[in-house]
Design a protein around this motif. Structure first.
Motif, PDB file in Angstrom:
ATOM      1  N   ALA A 186       6.021  -5.496  -3.311  1.00 47.84           N
ATOM      2  CA  ALA A 186       7.136  -5.602  -2.318  1.00 47.84           C
ATOM      3  C   ALA A 186       6.972  -4.642  -1.336  1.00 47.84           C
ATOM      4  N   LEU A 187       7.749  -4.852  -0.221  1.00 46.04           N
ATOM      5  CA  LEU A 187       7.432  -4.095   1.067  1.00 46.04           C
ATOM      6  C   LEU A 187       8.740  -3.000   1.111  1.00 46.04           C
ATOM      7  N   GLU A 189       5.103  -7.625  11.208  1.00 50.35           N
ATOM      8  CA  GLU A 189       4.430  -6.559  11.982  1.00 50.35           C
ATOM      9  C   GLU A 189       5.772  -5.901  12.713  1.00 50.35           C
ATOM     10  N   ARG A 190       6.702  -6.402  13.046  1.00 50.95           N
ATOM     11  CA  ARG A 190       7.939  -5.751  13.585  1.00 50.95           C
ATOM     12  C   ARG A 190       8.547  -4.942  12.444  1.00 50.95           C
ATOM     13  N   ALA A 191       8.818  -5.316  11.249  1.00 54.15           N
ATOM     14  CA  ALA A 191       9.423  -4.548  10.391  1.00 54.15           C
ATOM     15  C   ALA A 191       8.176  -3.343  10.038  1.00 54.15           C
ATOM     16  N   ASN A 192       7.153  -3.590  10.061  1.00 53.48           N
ATOM     17  CA  ASN A 192       6.389  -2.338   9.663  1.00 53.48           C
ATOM     18  C   ASN A 192       6.279  -1.238  10.753  1.00 53.48           C
ATOM     19  N   ILE A 206      17.707   0.419  19.288  1.00 50.57           N
ATOM     20  CA  ILE A 206      16.347   0.372  19.375  1.00 50.57           C
ATOM     21  C   ILE A 206      15.615   0.290  18.100  1.00 50.57           C
ATOM     22  N   VAL A 207      15.958   1.244  17.275  1.00 50.02           N
ATOM     23  CA  VAL A 207      15.175   1.380  15.900  1.00 50.02           C
ATOM     24  C   VAL A 207      15.713   0.272  14.710  1.00 50.02           C
ATOM     25  N   LYS A 208      17.043   0.407  14.473  1.00 48.45           N
ATOM     26  CA  LYS A 208      17.559  -0.440  13.255  1.00 48.45           C
ATOM     27  C   LYS A 208      17.059  -1.775  13.458  1.00 48.45           C
ATOM     28  N   ALA A 231      15.093  -7.722   6.993  1.00 48.13           N
ATOM     29  CA  ALA A 231      13.898  -7.178   6.213  1.00 48.13           C
ATOM     30  C   ALA A 231      14.377  -6.149   5.118  1.00 48.13           C
ATOM     31  N   GLY A 232      15.128  -6.860   4.023  1.00 51.93           N
ATOM     32  CA  GLY A 232      15.559  -6.085   3.039  1.00 51.93           C
ATOM     33  C   GLY A 232      17.028  -5.987   3.093  1.00 51.93           C
ATOM     34  N   ALA A 233      17.574  -5.160   1.703  1.00 53.61           N
ATOM     35  CA  ALA A 233      18.975  -5.005   1.594  1.00 53.61           C
ATOM     36  C   ALA A 233      18.952  -3.649   1.331  1.00 53.61           C
ATOM     37  N   TYR A 234      20.081  -2.705   1.859  1.00 52.57           N
ATOM     38  CA  TYR A 234      20.085  -1.365   1.797  1.00 52.57           C
ATOM     39  C   TYR A 234      21.613  -0.976   1.438  1.00 52.57           C
TER      40      TYR A 234
END
Length: 264
Positions: free
Chosen positions: A16-17, A63-66, A126-128, A134-137
């Motif tokens: 998993a990433l 790629e964006r998530a990375n 910009i960052v978030k 891409a996942g749950a937090y």
């Protein structure tokens, strides 16, 4: 399975990433990041993040998530904050914790600084967005706790003990009377402090920044001078035979150990 520093090569090892909360080498800092503490800065603050991506096929743009990891590192660093851990556990001592779920703890000049970072234009706009879908937090901001005085006798701490070990605990108490007996025994025997225990933060977050924080669970994050000191206490006969049984049936417990990148 344990994956140390899984950004971004954890795809095969962990299934998993988890890279969205791991950091890579810093790159170009974002222009509006800064290291000035707010005028109302209180005691040290800690940000606790738990989460990850269970199913990689749900990520629309890998790629964006990375790109999230390097970007958030630069911004966090610009606020004079640093990471203690950003990985999966070295050891899960109690409870269930899936391999894909990471834990991230960062230390901030104060809680207000962490909140300012979170709601900054740089992070929110910009960052978030780089980790959108891409996942749950869950993300919470805590005040540092007074660690108290060390024990005069630290008989669980070996002579060679120089690599700190961080312990994250989550507790849901269902039988307060039984748990009270356990807590009294911990205090009277002073076992954690005899192992060099230092409390960093705990309880409920002062501010929940993302997700549905499990309000019926109390958090405790502490550091020991080395893994052996912690295990001499937690896995030792005195605790296992005389104290730990007092909390049998008293609640649900999750206890994880980590090798931190840094403590102070």
């Amino acid at each position: 399975m344990t994956c140390i520093r899984p950004f971004p090569r954890a795809l095969t090892a962990c299934g998993a990433l988890m890279m969205t909360w791991m950091a890579a080498a810093p790159g170009q800092a974002l222009a509006d990041g800064h290291a000035d503490a707010p005028a109302s800065c209180s005691a040290d603050g800690y940000m606790l993040v738990m989460g990850g991506i269970e199913d990689l096929s749900t990520v629309p743009d890998m790629e964006r998530a990375n790109s999230y990891g390097p970007a958030v590192w630069d911004l966090v660093e610009s606020y004079d904050a640093f990471y203690l851990i950003r990985t999966t556990p070295t050891v899960v001592y109690e409870g269930d914790w899936p391999d894909w779920r990471a834990t991230v703890v960062s230390k901030w000049p104060c809680r207000e600084t962490g909140v300012e970072f979170w709601y900054s234009d740089a992070y929110q706009n910009i960052v978030k967005p780089l980790r959108e879908n891409a996942g749950a937090y869950i993300v919470g901001m805590f005040d540092a706790r007074d660690p108290g005085a060390p024990a005069a006798e630290q008989d669980f701490v070996p002579d060679a003990c120089s690599d700190p070990f961080l312990v994250v605990g989550m507790t849901k108490v269902t039988d307060p009377e039984a748990y009270g007996r356990y807590s009294n025994a911990i205090r009277s025997t002073n076992m954690p402090r005899r192992a060099g225990y230092k409390l960093l933060f705990g309880g409920q977050p002062v501010e929940v920044l993302e997700g549905d924080w499990p309000g019926d669970y109390a958090t405790m994050v502490s550091v020991y001078p080395c893994r052996e000191a912690w295990e001499n206490f937690y896995l030792g006969d005195e605790y296992v035979n005389n104290v730990k049984p007092l909390r049998d049936g008293a609640g649900d417990f999750l206890i994880m150990g980590f090798e931190p990148e840094r403590v102070e």
